[in-house]
Design an enzyme around this catalytic site. Structure first.
Site, PDB file in Angstrom:
ATOM      1  N   ASN A  89     154.031  95.443 107.961  1.00 14.71           N
ATOM      2  CA  ASN A  89     153.084  94.334 107.853  1.00 14.71           C
ATOM      3  C   ASN A  89     152.996  93.486 109.116  1.00 14.71           C
ATOM      4  OD1 ASN A  89     151.617  91.979 106.330  1.00 14.71           O
ATOM      5  ND2 ASN A  89     153.511  91.064 107.148  1.00 14.71           N
ATOM      6  N   TYR A 162     143.184  94.247 119.231  1.00 19.83           N
ATOM      7  CA  TYR A 162     143.498  94.164 117.795  1.00 19.83           C
ATOM      8  C   TYR A 162     142.710  95.224 117.018  1.00 19.83           C
ATOM      9  CZ  TYR A 162     144.253  91.973 113.182  1.00 19.83           C
ATOM     10  OH  TYR A 162     144.592  91.730 111.872  1.00 19.83           O
ATOM     11  N   LYS A 166     144.324  98.440 115.081  1.00 12.19           N
ATOM     12  CA  LYS A 166     144.183  98.553 113.618  1.00 12.19           C
ATOM     13  C   LYS A 166     143.473  99.850 113.247  1.00 12.19           C
ATOM     14  CE  LYS A 166     146.240  94.807 112.161  1.00 12.19           C
ATOM     15  NZ  LYS A 166     147.460  94.885 111.339  1.00 12.19           N
TER      16      LYS A 166
HETATM   17  N1  NAP Z   1     145.193  87.061 107.718  1.00  7.85           N
HETATM   18  C1  NAP Z   1     144.213  87.941 107.698  1.00  7.85           C
HETATM   19  O1  NAP Z   1     143.044  87.588 107.481  1.00  7.85           O
HETATM   20  C2  NAP Z   1     144.495  89.390 107.894  1.00  7.85           C
HETATM   21  C3  NAP Z   1     143.451  90.295 107.645  1.00  7.85           C
HETATM   22  C4  NAP Z   1     143.672  91.649 107.804  1.00  7.85           C
HETATM   23  C5  NAP Z   1     144.902  92.100 108.204  1.00  7.85           C
HETATM   24  N2  NAP Z   1     145.909  91.214 108.446  1.00  7.85           N
HETATM   25  C6  NAP Z   1     147.190  91.766 108.867  1.00  7.85           C
HETATM   26  O2  NAP Z   1     148.184  91.389 107.946  1.00  7.85           O
HETATM   27  C7  NAP Z   1     149.433  91.286 108.612  1.00  7.85           C
HETATM   28  C8  NAP Z   1     150.048  89.914 108.338  1.00  7.85           C
HETATM   29  O3  NAP Z   1     149.142  88.933 108.793  1.00  7.85           O
HETATM   30  P1  NAP Z   1     149.286  87.375 108.432  1.00  7.85           P
HETATM   31  O4  NAP Z   1     147.914  86.855 108.337  1.00  7.85           O
HETATM   32  O5  NAP Z   1     150.221  87.192 107.295  1.00  7.85           O
HETATM   33  O6  NAP Z   1     149.926  86.860 109.806  1.00  7.85           O
HETATM   34  P2  NAP Z   1     150.828  85.569 110.109  1.00  7.85           P
HETATM   35  O7  NAP Z   1     150.650  84.541 109.050  1.00  7.85           O
HETATM   36  O8  NAP Z   1     150.524  85.221 111.516  1.00  7.85           O
HETATM   37  O9  NAP Z   1     152.336  86.139 110.002  1.00  7.85           O
HETATM   38  C9  NAP Z   1     152.743  87.134 110.902  1.00  7.85           C
HETATM   39  C10 NAP Z   1     154.113  87.631 110.514  1.00  7.85           C
HETATM   40  O10 NAP Z   1     154.456  88.717 111.407  1.00  7.85           O
HETATM   41  C11 NAP Z   1     155.675  88.413 112.049  1.00  7.85           C
HETATM   42  N3  NAP Z   1     155.679  88.997 113.389  1.00  7.85           N
HETATM   43  C12 NAP Z   1     154.827  88.770 114.417  1.00  7.85           C
HETATM   44  N4  NAP Z   1     155.157  89.516 115.481  1.00  7.85           N
HETATM   45  C13 NAP Z   1     156.273  90.212 115.124  1.00  7.85           C
HETATM   46  C14 NAP Z   1     157.101  91.147 115.803  1.00  7.85           C
HETATM   47  N5  NAP Z   1     156.844  91.519 117.062  1.00  7.85           N
HETATM   48  N6  NAP Z   1     158.157  91.655 115.125  1.00  7.85           N
HETATM   49  C15 NAP Z   1     158.430  91.288 113.857  1.00  7.85           C
HETATM   50  N7  NAP Z   1     157.670  90.413 113.158  1.00  7.85           N
HETATM   51  C16 NAP Z   1     156.610  89.885 113.802  1.00  7.85           C
HETATM   52  C17 NAP Z   1     155.781  86.895 112.051  1.00  7.85           C
HETATM   53  O11 NAP Z   1     157.136  86.516 112.198  1.00  7.85           O
HETATM   54  P3  NAP Z   1     157.575  85.024 112.702  1.00  7.85           P
HETATM   55  O12 NAP Z   1     157.306  84.114 111.524  1.00  7.85           O
HETATM   56  O13 NAP Z   1     159.014  85.146 113.007  1.00  7.85           O
HETATM   57  O14 NAP Z   1     156.687  84.709 113.872  1.00  7.85           O
HETATM   58  C18 NAP Z   1     155.206  86.590 110.673  1.00  7.85           C
HETATM   59  O15 NAP Z   1     156.157  86.797 109.665  1.00  7.85           O
HETATM   60  C19 NAP Z   1     149.154  91.546 110.094  1.00  7.85           C
HETATM   61  O16 NAP Z   1     149.409  92.896 110.400  1.00  7.85           O
HETATM   62  C20 NAP Z   1     147.668  91.256 110.209  1.00  7.85           C
HETATM   63  O17 NAP Z   1     147.080  91.943 111.287  1.00  7.85           O
HETATM   64  C21 NAP Z   1     145.743  89.868 108.298  1.00  7.85           C
END
Ligand code: NAP
Length: 258
Positions: A89, A162, A166
């Site tokens: 994730n 990005y 993806k």
């Molecule tokens: N939000 C959206 O609309 C959306 C839509 C489609 C897909 N996604 C995907 O869903 C996933 C989660 O997104 P989110 O929105 O929950 O993001 P988020 O709120 O920014 O959280 C990101 C998480 O990833 C961790 N992380 C970042 N870089 C890392 C690394 N190099 N190694 C280990 N952990 C790392 C962060 O850890 P720390 O807390 O320690 O920084 C945090 O726990 C991502 O892959 C994103 O691309 C999100």
């Protein structure tokens, strides 16, 4: 070895990963809560799971770095003795959201290391461990879930790294699913739409308007829990004859409309 199935969830300190960790814990999994920087947030997730009677540990590590991936997997196995489910994730958006004509190699590298290379080589390492656990009779089967995005097929010209990373996750899912079926490991791609989290917080106003204007047939923000339910379902025994599938969690965004 712990008697509970065990899930390693990357990026589980916040947002979607946190919700996935909590949902899987609710379903009876022991959880390795991976994070890179937010130790306090990861600890809170662990405490929340423990308070509900579950088992969890926080595991620091940057999925983009080989030695960190090794230590994430090793610590999970040292603690629980097994990994039944990997959820790839962890992900970052494109730093600075630069236009395609200004995109930099530095940003490309950090986005690819985290979102694609890290996910693949973590899956490779975990799959090898799962194969050994399955052949020893310690676990019955394995599951790998990759969290991609609607950006895998919907262009944002200010986030080329990005989007391309993806898009790569879909092929990665197919490759892993194809090779690992004979090893009793099923692989899925979860494809979220616009989900409320720290990642989308800076663009709240933009998406509020787009959603109100009908961006997706279901006119609301997705919630991390929407994604978590889908992950828990594909990891369950609900789809025993399916692998390599993309599950959209996007309010119907993927439907082309006139
Ligand atoms: N939000 C959206 O609309 C959306 C839509 C489609 C897909 N996604 C995907 O869903 C996933 C989660 O997104 P989110 O929105 O929950 O993001 P988020 O709120 O920014 O959280 C990101 C998480 O990833 C961790 N992380 C970042 N870089 C890392 C690394 N190099 N190694 C280990 N952990 C790392 C962060 O850890 P720390 O807390 O320690 O920084 C945090 O726990 C991502 O892959 C994103 O691309 C999100």
């Amino acid at each position: 070895m712990i008697e509970h199935p065990t899930a390693l969830v990357t990026g589980a300190s916040r947002g979607i990963g946190r919700a996935i960790a909590l949902e899987l814990a609710h379903q009876g999994y022991a959880i390795a809560v991976n994070y890179v920087r937010s130790q306090e947030s990861a600890d809170r997730v662990v405490q929340q799971i423990a308070a509900a009677g579950g088992h969890a540990i926080a595991v620091q590590g940057n999925v983009g770095l080989r030695e960190d991936r090794d230590s994430i997997v090793d610590k999970t196995l040292e603690t629980f003795g097994r990994i039944d489910l990997l959820v790839n994730n962890a992900g970052i958006t494109s730093p600075g959201r630069k236009d395609l004509l200004e995109a930099t190699e530095e940003n490309w590298d950090v986005v690819f290391d985290t979102n694609l290379k890290g996910a693949f080589f973590l899956a490779q390492r975990v799959a090898n461990k799962m194969v050994a656990l399955i052949s020893a009779g310690s676990i019955g089967r394995g599951t790998i879930v990759n969290v991609s995005s609607i950006s895998a097929y919907a262009v944002s010209t200010n986030r080329v790294d990005y989007c391309i990373a993806k898009a790569g996750l879909q092929m990665m899912t197919w490759l892993l699913a194809s090779r690992l079926a004979e090893e009793q490991i099923r692989v899925y791609e979860i494809c979220p739409g616009v989900i409320a989290s720290d990642m989308t917080a800076p663009v709240t106003e933009k998406y509020d308007k787009l959603i109100a204007d009908g961006l997706s047939p279901i006119r609301r923000w997705g919630q991390p829990e929407d994604v978590a339910k889908a992950v828990a379902t594909v990891a369950s025994d609900a789809f025993p004859f399916s692998t390599g599938d993309r599950i959209n969690v996007d309010g119907g965004f993927h439907i082309r409309r006139l």
